[in-house]
Design a protein around this motif. Structure first.
Motif, short mmCIF file in Angstrom:
data_model
loop_
_atom_site.label_atom_id
_atom_site.label_comp_id
_atom_site.label_asym_id
_atom_site.label_seq_id
_atom_site.Cartn_x
_atom_site.Cartn_y
_atom_site.Cartn_z
N ASP A 136 0.85 -1.19 0.00
CA ASP A 136 0.00 0.00 0.00
C ASP A 136 0.89 1.25 0.00
OD1 ASP A 136 -1.88 1.98 0.31
OD2 ASP A 136 -2.99 0.95 1.91
N LEU A 137 0.89 1.96 -1.12
CA LEU A 137 1.68 3.19 -1.24
C LEU A 137 0.85 4.43 -0.94
CD1 LEU A 137 3.71 2.39 -4.49
CD2 LEU A 137 4.41 2.09 -2.11
N THR A 138 -0.40 4.23 -0.50
CA THR A 138 -1.28 5.38 -0.27
C THR A 138 -1.27 5.84 1.18
OG1 THR A 138 -3.24 4.03 0.25
CG2 THR A 138 -2.79 4.48 -2.07
N LYS A 139 -0.85 4.99 2.11
CA LYS A 139 -0.93 5.33 3.53
C LYS A 139 0.11 6.35 3.96
CE LYS A 139 -2.96 0.99 5.15
NZ LYS A 139 -2.76 -0.21 6.01
N ASP A 140 1.31 6.25 3.38
CA ASP A 140 2.41 7.11 3.83
C ASP A 140 3.23 7.55 2.63
OD1 ASP A 140 4.61 8.34 5.01
OD2 ASP A 140 4.68 6.92 6.68
N PRO A 141 3.25 8.85 2.32
CA PRO A 141 4.01 9.33 1.16
C PRO A 141 5.50 9.03 1.27
CG PRO A 141 3.31 11.17 2.55
CD PRO A 141 2.58 9.96 3.04
N LYS A 142 6.00 8.79 2.47
CA LYS A 142 7.43 8.51 2.64
C LYS A 142 7.80 7.10 2.17
CE LYS A 142 8.45 11.83 6.30
NZ LYS A 142 9.04 12.03 7.64
N ALA A 143 6.80 6.28 1.82
CA ALA A 143 7.09 4.95 1.28
C ALA A 143 7.84 5.05 -0.04
CB ALA A 143 5.80 4.16 1.11
N LEU A 144 7.71 6.19 -0.73
CA LEU A 144 8.42 6.41 -2.00
C LEU A 144 9.54 7.43 -1.85
CD1 LEU A 144 5.47 6.39 -4.56
CD2 LEU A 144 7.16 4.59 -4.16
N GLU A 145 9.95 7.70 -0.60
CA GLU A 145 11.01 8.68 -0.34
C GLU A 145 12.29 7.95 0.06
OE1 GLU A 145 11.82 12.19 2.89
OE2 GLU A 145 9.80 12.03 2.04
N PRO A 146 13.29 7.91 -0.84
CA PRO A 146 14.51 7.14 -0.56
C PRO A 146 15.16 7.53 0.76
CG PRO A 146 14.49 7.88 -2.84
CD PRO A 146 13.33 8.56 -2.16
N GLY A 147 15.63 6.52 1.48
CA GLY A 147 16.36 6.76 2.71
C GLY A 147 15.52 6.75 3.97
N THR A 148 14.20 6.78 3.84
CA THR A 148 13.34 6.77 5.02
C THR A 148 13.11 5.33 5.48
OG1 THR A 148 11.31 6.62 3.71
CG2 THR A 148 12.15 8.84 4.18
N PRO A 149 12.75 5.15 6.76
CA PRO A 149 12.42 3.80 7.23
C PRO A 149 11.27 3.17 6.44
CG PRO A 149 12.73 5.29 9.08
CD PRO A 149 12.74 6.15 7.85
N GLN A 150 10.31 4.01 6.02
CA GLN A 150 9.19 3.49 5.24
C GLN A 150 9.66 2.97 3.89
OE1 GLN A 150 9.40 6.37 6.88
NE2 GLN A 150 7.41 7.08 7.64
N TRP A 151 10.60 3.68 3.27
CA TRP A 151 11.19 3.25 2.00
C TRP A 151 11.91 1.92 2.19
CZ3 TRP A 151 12.18 4.86 -3.15
CH2 TRP A 151 13.30 4.29 -3.76
N GLU A 152 12.69 1.81 3.25
CA GLU A 152 13.43 0.58 3.49
C GLU A 152 12.48 -0.60 3.68
OE1 GLU A 152 16.58 0.27 3.22
OE2 GLU A 152 17.18 2.39 3.16
N ALA A 153 11.39 -0.38 4.43
CA ALA A 153 10.43 -1.46 4.65
C ALA A 153 9.73 -1.85 3.35
CB ALA A 153 9.41 -1.03 5.70
N THR A 154 9.36 -0.85 2.56
CA THR A 154 8.71 -1.12 1.28
C THR A 154 9.65 -1.87 0.35
OG1 THR A 154 7.34 0.87 1.48
CG2 THR A 154 7.59 -0.06 -0.73
N SER A 155 10.91 -1.45 0.32
CA SER A 155 11.92 -2.10 -0.51
C SER A 155 12.06 -3.57 -0.14
CB SER A 155 13.26 -1.37 -0.33
OG SER A 155 14.29 -2.04 -0.99
N ARG A 156 12.12 -3.86 1.14
CA ARG A 156 12.26 -5.24 1.61
C ARG A 156 11.03 -6.08 1.24
NH1 ARG A 156 12.95 -3.98 6.35
NH2 ARG A 156 10.81 -4.23 7.11
N ASP A 157 9.85 -5.50 1.43
CA ASP A 157 8.62 -6.24 1.14
C ASP A 157 8.49 -6.55 -0.35
OD1 ASP A 157 8.01 -6.13 3.81
OD2 ASP A 157 6.56 -4.48 3.62
#
Length: 320
Positions: free
Chosen positions: A15-36
């Motif tokens: 889900d990329l709609t919950k947190d805009p930081k999921a597409l922001e390189p270097g953030t914890p959300q990005w790292e989690a999304t990348s791993r998933d």
């Protein structure tokens, strides 16, 4: 197949709609999304993704205009394909021996650019069709942006983001609009035989007629049901070669039933024709010896078309 068929609820869902930081390189959300995403592609070769940059209104407009497109005379669509570089059309019955004999498709490169979308529209509708042009350009552009963001995430997941910019210079997007005729009964009917796309990744959305099935690395088939805000991302042959076999290139097919035609639009992120596809040296080690020789994309594309994108095409063409 029936014994191993599972619901798409078992497929990974990003889900990329919950947190805009999921597409922001270097953030914890990005790292989690990348791993998933990496884990999803390694096991399933695909995942569902919620992406709200493509509105429900745009999806509805795209499929409504596709109805107008496919209702045009065959000769009109054929002339449009002949009149615009790198555009093609497949019409029902054109090749009875094809792996999808009862569908029609129009595919082209570059329609996210205003001048290309305008040129195609004018060839199809000499008097103009602004609704089609706008829907086509917007949909292909936004799906292309998602494809590039996901590719960056995949590179990041392997610590290879330094290659991402140079890789973008050697890739392009291909936009595909497809209509599968309805079988006019409730019996499951093949409309697209099992195959793997010759792309890095494919992003697909559909109208309200389901029918896509995907096969995991364990050989289990999953029936895909997409909501209004969801796309499915499929790994293709090229990302399997790039990842040295770590990512599962996803076999898939289309089976439909009922009385309404299935429509889908897909964006393929693929190599430019003369580009060499090869595995980065960082992905080759003692535990992961090189599995595929470097190859020119155009040569592999021709081979995979001739072999109907069969699951073993990459291994036979470029396997070490």
């Amino acid at each position: 197949m029936e014994d191993t068929l599972s619901s798409s609820s078992l497929l990974p869902h990003i889900d990329l709609t919950k947190d805009p930081k999921a597409l922001e390189p270097g953030t914890p959300q990005w790292e989690a999304t990348s791993r998933d995403i990496r884990q999803a592609l390694e096991t399933y070769g695909c995942f569902l993704v919620d992406y709200d940059s493509v509105s429900r209104e745009l999806r509805e407009a795209m499929f409504e205009e596709m109805e107008s497109l496919f209702a045009l005379p065959a000769e009109t669509k054929r002339k449009a394909a002949e009149g615009l570089p790198r555009t093609s059309v497949v019409l029902p019955g054109q090749d009875p021996d094809a792996y999808a004999p009862l569908h029609q498709v129009l595919t082209t490169v570059g329609v996210q650019e205003p001048e290309v979308a305008q040129a195609l529209t004018e060839l199809l509708w000499p008097d103009g069709n602004d609704k089609f042009r706008q829907a086509l350009q917007s949909m292909s552009k936004k799906m292309g942006e998602l494809a590039l963001a996901l590719k960056k995430i995949i590179f990041q997941s392997y610590g290879l983001n330094k290659y991402c910019d140079s890789h973008s210079d050697t890739t392009e997007t291909n936009f595909n609009m497809t209509r599968y005729s309805a079988p006019m009964n409730n019996e499951p009917t093949d409309r697209l035989c099992e195959h793997i796309d010759s792309s890095f990744i494919t992003i697909l959305c559909e109208n309200d007629v389901d029918g896509l099935l995907t096969k995991s690395s364990k050989g289990q088939w999953h029936q895909v049901i997409l909501s209004n805000n969801t796309f499915i991302v499929l790994a293709g042959f090229l990302i399997r070669a790039w990842s040295n076999g770590r990512l599962h290139a996803c076999p898939h097919k289309v089976i439909v039933r009922g009385y309404k035609a299935r429509q889908s639009c897909a964006l393929f992120l693929r190599a430019k024709g003369d580009q060499i596809v090869e595995t980065p040296r960082e992905l080759v080690d003692e535990d992961h010896p090189l599995r595929f020789k470097p190859f020119r994309y155009q040569d592999f594309r021709q081979y995979s078309v001739a072999h109907r994108f069969a699951e073993d095409s990459l291994d036979k063409f470029a396997g070490v």
